[in-house]
Design an enzyme around this catalytic site. Structure first.
Site, PDB file in Angstrom:
ATOM      1  N   ASN A 137     -34.200  33.856 -46.279  1.00 62.30           N
ATOM      2  CA  ASN A 137     -33.711  35.010 -47.040  1.00 62.30           C
ATOM      3  C   ASN A 137     -32.310  34.818 -47.622  1.00 62.30           C
ATOM      4  O   ASN A 137     -31.963  35.451 -48.613  1.00 62.30           O
ATOM      5  CB  ASN A 137     -33.785  36.297 -46.203  1.00 62.30           C
ATOM      6  CG  ASN A 137     -33.084  36.176 -44.872  1.00 62.30           C
ATOM      7  OD1 ASN A 137     -32.671  35.099 -44.452  1.00 62.30           O
ATOM      8  ND2 ASN A 137     -32.947  37.294 -44.177  1.00 62.30           N
ATOM      9  N   GLU A 143     -28.797  33.248 -34.435  1.00 57.84           N
ATOM     10  CA  GLU A 143     -29.065  34.634 -34.803  1.00 57.84           C
ATOM     11  C   GLU A 143     -30.553  34.725 -35.076  1.00 57.84           C
ATOM     12  O   GLU A 143     -31.061  34.069 -35.981  1.00 57.84           O
ATOM     13  CB  GLU A 143     -28.239  35.034 -36.021  1.00 57.84           C
ATOM     14  CG  GLU A 143     -28.286  36.531 -36.293  1.00 57.84           C
ATOM     15  CD  GLU A 143     -29.391  36.905 -37.258  1.00 57.84           C
ATOM     16  OE1 GLU A 143     -30.435  37.415 -36.780  1.00 57.84           O
ATOM     17  OE2 GLU A 143     -29.226  36.692 -38.470  1.00 57.84           O
ATOM     18  N   CYS A 194     -32.180  40.445 -41.619  1.00 59.19           N
ATOM     19  CA  CYS A 194     -32.036  40.665 -40.178  1.00 59.19           C
ATOM     20  C   CYS A 194     -31.314  41.977 -39.900  1.00 59.19           C
ATOM     21  O   CYS A 194     -31.551  42.614 -38.874  1.00 59.19           O
ATOM     22  CB  CYS A 194     -31.270  39.501 -39.552  1.00 59.19           C
ATOM     23  SG  CYS A 194     -32.169  37.944 -39.587  1.00 59.19           S
TER      24      CYS A 194
END
Length: 532
Positions: free
Chosen positions: A205, A300, A334
């Protein structure tokens, strides 16, 4: 106006305002400024037989495997690009080149490292348009947002160069008599030293921004770096890598290997030549952390970011942030709002306001700058649909008709979602947002903390004292007050708890994470005290 001497936000705004003018001018910039602006010029060096090469030891290379990996356009669902399918032998060679190059780079003065990073930041901005075009075609990012990602990445690199000088340009000095029972016979000098070879794995992304957020801190700290980009976003990452090539970094210091994760993923992450791993993605990161061994990790891994709406909140502000936070880039972030937890007494009013804003969202191809564009793969679309169908079967209220054409899913708000529905807990990574009606703040906190994720959350209220108390109770890496979850500005700390990650990102934290403290102790023959 010299952008290097402007604040990050001001520089980015100025750059975006003048972007089209800049792009028209860059075509005339001479080769001495190390700028190649046309896609054709890129292709001459980077492409062979319509397949993009990988980057190793300062050269663009064709894999010996003879294989390639297709990059599928999410909008057309047809092959847009092809990249090399590197093999394990080539990965070995890349890591060995990185190991050798790092030894020399660690001896390069800090100001020279920063100078090269400033140079690549400028080149990135000169190449904004071709890189952004790739983001549009590879990951269906709206054109405007694609341009912003590249400019933001250039700003990040420049900021990192400056911050690296500040963070790494000083050490600590300790004296032994500050600890009980000791005379001043020892002086301890501490400094930050590089770890070695850093493996960077960004997500689809933000394949450019979340690549440079790993690359720049690693390089300023004196490390070398191997980049493994996602398949969707690989060509944008290769164009970004070309900017580092043009900036003149030493051969072998930074490389980019492409290929199937099933073939080279474990080989990369478990390779004995890798000294640090920075990964952004999903469940794969948990598997990496179990296999990596004694290697520093920065990870992450996503979130189920909750938005808590209290009775005293500004509902117009909350609704705007819910739509922006939940549906920007089709929810494929996210830090997207993934679940709304609203007090029952104001739920009807909030849902109405949110639905009114959803009706105004545009749906279509990224080239048209639509708000909602196709999700990245058919597999992703199928997963999102499975969550929607589960919610439908269990009685959720559909505020809009569920619509899907290929990878394109229309924005959908699901009201009256219960905790037995999958979408109450799973991360859809798409333009579908559940609303759970609650009776108390305590219920909202219990729901948040019952999740296996703990990335970000947000609270809407006019009572700052209440907001702080709720924030403290939420098991989240970051809690936003009266704004949607967000990663950034890029120098802010960014971290998750539980399955959402390991360590902390943000420019300063990343620099520190990619270094280690080394102590040198001077032992004196007798106590010595400095006199005034």
């Amino acid at each position: 106006m010299n952008l290097l001497f402007m604040g990050g936000a001001q520089a980015q705004a100025t750059t975006l305002n003048n972007l089209w003018e800049l792009q028209s001018k860059t075509s005339s910039i001479n080769a001495g400024r190390a700028s190649i602006t046309s896609t054709t010029a890129y292709n001459e060096e980077m492409v062979e037989n319509d397949v993009f090469k990988y980057y190793s030891n300062g050269e663009w290379k064709v894999s010996n495997s003879g294989k390639c990996v297709p990059v599928i356009n999410p909008t057309t669902r047809k092959t847009q690009y092809k990249v090399q399918a590197c093999n394990q032998e080539e990965v070995d060679n890349v890591i060995e080149s990185a190991r050798i190059a790092q030894k020399s780079w660690a001896k390069t003065p800090l100001w020279k490292r920063a100078e090269l990073l400033h140079k690549v930041a400028a080149i990135l901005k000169q190449h904004t348009k071709p890189i952004a075009d790739c983001l549009v075609k590879e990951i269906a990012k709206p054109a405007k947002d694609a341009l912003t990602e590249v400019v933001r990445s250039g700003d990040l690199v420049s900021y990192c160069a400056e911050e690296g000088i500040r963070v790494l340009g000083r050490g600590n000095y300790l004296v032994s008599d500050s600890f009980p029972g000791n005379e001043r016979t020892k002086y301890c000098l501490t400094s930050k030293i590089p770890l070695g070879v850093v493996l960077a794995i960004p997500p689809f992304n933000y394949p450019v921004n979340l690549a440079v957020s790993k690359i720049a801190p690693a390089l300023i700290a004196g490390n070398s770096l191997v980049l493994k980009p996602p398949t969707q976003g690989a060509v944008a990452a290769l164009h970004m890598m070309h900017c580092f090539h043009l900036a003149g970094f030493p051969k072998g210091l930074i490389s980019c290997v492409t290929g199937k994760g099933s073939e080279i993923g474990d080989f990369l992450t478990m390779h004995p030549g890798i000294n640090c791993i920075s990964f952004t993605g999903g469940d794969t990161g948990i598997a990496i952390s179990k296999k990596a061994g004694m290697v520093p990790l920065q990870m992450e891994l996503g979130g189920k970011d909750a938005c808590i709406i209290l009775e005293d909140s500004d509902l117009d502000l909350a609704a705007s942030n819910i739509v922006k936070g939940g549906f920007s880039y089709s929810g494929q972030r996210c830090t997207a709002v993934k679940v709304v937890l609203v007090i029952e007494s104001i739920a009807d009013t909030l849902v109405k306001k949110v639905n009114e804003k959803i009706e105004k969202l545009t749906v279509g191809p990224p080239e048209d700058n639509c708000d909602i564009t196709p999700v990245v793969t058919e597999c992703s679309a199928n997963f999102i649909e499975s969550l929607v169908m589960d919610a439908k079967q269990k009685g959720a209220k559909f505020c809009q008709e569920y619509r899907r054409e290929g990878n394109l899913i229309w924005p959908l708000l699901l009201d009256c979602v219960r905790s037995d529905m999958r979408i109450a807990w799973e991360e859809p990574f798409g333009p579908v947002l559940p609303v759970i009606r609650i009776d108390s703040v305590e219920e909202a906190i219990r729901h948040c903390n019952a999740s296996n994720f703990g990335l970000q959350g947000c609270i809407f209220t006019k009572d700052i004292n209440k907001a702080i108390l709720i924030s403290d109770a939420m098991e989240m890496g970051t809690v936003q007050i009266n704004s949607a979850p967000a990663r950034g500005p890029d120098h802010f700390p960014f971290q998750g708890l539980k399955d959402s990650g390991i360590g902390s990102q943000g420019i300063t934290n990343s620099i520190n994470m990619m270094t280690k403290v080394k102590s040198t102790v001077i032992n004196l023959p007798a106590p010595s005290y400095t006199m005034g």
